[in-house]
Write an enzyme that holds these catalytic residues in place. Structure first.
Site, PDB file in Angstrom:
ATOM      1  N   ASN A 120      10.173   4.705   1.961  1.00  0.00           N
ATOM      2  CA  ASN A 120      10.124   4.114   3.291  1.00  0.00           C
ATOM      3  C   ASN A 120      11.412   3.355   3.571  1.00  0.00           C
ATOM      4  OD1 ASN A 120       7.194   4.449   4.209  1.00  0.00           O
ATOM      5  ND2 ASN A 120       6.912   3.563   2.171  1.00  0.00           N
ATOM      6  N   CYS A 123       5.619   9.390   0.027  1.00  0.00           N
ATOM      7  CA  CYS A 123       4.300   9.966   0.270  1.00  0.00           C
ATOM      8  C   CYS A 123       3.967  10.894  -0.891  1.00  0.00           C
ATOM      9  CB  CYS A 123       4.252  10.750   1.576  1.00  0.00           C
ATOM     10  SG  CYS A 123       2.657  11.554   1.868  1.00  0.00           S
ATOM     11  N   HIS A 183       7.076   4.533  12.141  1.00  0.00           N
ATOM     12  CA  HIS A 183       7.023   4.475  10.676  1.00  0.00           C
ATOM     13  C   HIS A 183       7.965   5.557  10.137  1.00  0.00           C
ATOM     14  CE1 HIS A 183       4.381   3.899   6.925  1.00  0.00           C
ATOM     15  NE2 HIS A 183       5.223   4.860   6.587  1.00  0.00           N
ATOM     16  N   HIS A 240      10.567   7.230   7.259  1.00  0.00           N
ATOM     17  CA  HIS A 240      11.084   7.349   5.904  1.00  0.00           C
ATOM     18  C   HIS A 240      12.568   7.694   5.988  1.00  0.00           C
ATOM     19  CE1 HIS A 240       7.035   7.935   3.624  1.00  0.00           C
ATOM     20  NE2 HIS A 240       6.925   7.076   4.617  1.00  0.00           N
ATOM     21  N   ARG A 288       0.831  -1.212   0.000  1.00  0.00           N
ATOM     22  CA  ARG A 288       0.000   0.000   0.000  1.00  0.00           C
ATOM     23  C   ARG A 288       0.863   1.258   0.000  1.00  0.00           C
ATOM     24  NH1 ARG A 288      -0.834   4.852   2.562  1.00  0.00           N
ATOM     25  NH2 ARG A 288      -0.419   3.849   4.561  1.00  0.00           N
ATOM     26  N   ASP A 289       1.481   1.556   1.103  1.00  0.00           N
ATOM     27  CA  ASP A 289       2.244   2.791   1.219  1.00  0.00           C
ATOM     28  C   ASP A 289       3.430   2.807   0.267  1.00  0.00           C
ATOM     29  OD1 ASP A 289       2.754   5.327   2.364  1.00  0.00           O
ATOM     30  OD2 ASP A 289       4.217   4.469   3.740  1.00  0.00           O
TER      31      ASP A 289
END
Length: 306
Positions: free
Chosen positions: A249, A240, A207, A209, A15-16
């Site tokens: 990420n 993002c 989370h 990056h 997803r991300d």
């Protein structure tokens, strides 16, 4: 220090990670990726999202992806949702968890979801209530926890207050996101310490990056504080789409390598994970951003030649 013996990895690559890749990925490839990640031992996988197909076209086929997956029952799939309609789609697909997203800065909240932080919580309240009532686990993401592309530094107290509010809505887990990757280890420690004053440490995930190359250091600083849940994206996919300058990420392979070499269990087969990363990178026509994967593949090639 209270370093946990085991860290749970939440794999966000499907997803991300993929949502920020320009090359469109087929349903078949997404299904194969998720199944490979599960086979590597990842039990928590964010499989897609039910957001605007216009804003995030890569996620438009999430329903079809979920319909084609064949996974063992211990694998926990979740999807990102923005509203009640997204929840209804998630329920229809039979996932066991959903995630909502809020921002720690007003500017990012307005830019990303078109409302203030307070308004976002008001919107989410009935969604979370309905999700919990339906037996789903709800995860709350906090964007810009260590910095905002529009406002700069973000106060840890603002993040802690938002985390408390999301938990009060019914979120069982709060993921603190360094959306633009500007944080450093001591900042990360202070953030966890502050948020830990408002919600239990067991509810906190991180989370990071890797824009400035600090993600692994930040993660370990938080693990040293006792955090036992870490988000990561296979091959370092993504970033993002709504945060200018945000790079990918942190790579799941690198997180797993770091933790396992430090004597912390993840339950993940690193070799199988590297293969999953190589699979998706081949389909995307790009190189893996994982240093552990590149080093492993190079070492394997050297042994083959020798």
């Amino acid at each position: 220090m209270s370093i946990p013996q085991r860290v749970r990895i939440v794999e966000v690559g499907p997803r991300d990670g993929l949502q920020n890749e320009s090359a469109m990925v087929s349903v078949e490839t997404k299904v194969a990726l998720i199944e490979k990640l599960a086979a590597a031992g990842l039990r928590d996988i964010e499989a897609g999202s039910f957001v605007s197909a216009r804003r995030v076209p890569q996620m438009a086929d999430t329903k079809r992806v979920l319909a084609h997956l064949r996974l063992p029952p211990h694998v926990h799939l979740s999807v990102l949702i923005p509203n009640m309609r997204g929840l209804e789609e998630a329920l229809a697909c039979g996932v066991r968890g959903v995630a909502i997203f809020a921002a720690a800065s007003e500017s990012f909240s307005e830019e990303n979801i078109g409302c203030t932080i307070t308004e976002s919580l008001t919107r989410y309240a009935p969604v979370v209530e309905a999700a919990v009532g339906a037996g789903l686990e709800v995860r709350g993401y906090i964007s810009c926890a260590l910095g905002c592309p529009y406002e700069g530094d973000v106060a840890p107290r603002a993040v802690a207050t938002l985390a408390r509010d999301l938990a009060a809505l019914g979120c069982h887990e709060i993921s603190l996101g360094d959306t633009i990757g500007v944080g450093a280890p001591l900042q990360a420690r202070r953030l966890v310490e502050e948020v830990g004053r408002d919600i239990p440490l067991a509810q906190i995930a991180v989370h990071f990056h890797d824009s400035y190359g600090q993600a692994l250091a930040n993660i370990f600083a938080c693990v040293e504080m006792g955090v036992g849940i870490v988000d990561a994206s296979v091959a370092g996919l993504g970033g993002c789409p709504f945060a200018p300058g945000a790079s990918g990420n942190v790579a799941t392979e690198d997180v797993v390598y770091m933790l396992q070499r430090s004597g912390i269990d993840t339950g993940v087969d690193l070799a199988a994970l590297i293969e999953a990363g190589a699979f998706i990178c081949e389909n995307l026509g790009r190189e893996s951003q994982s240093r552990a994967a590149r080093a492993s593949l190079l070492q394997r090639e050297r042994r083959r030649v020798a």
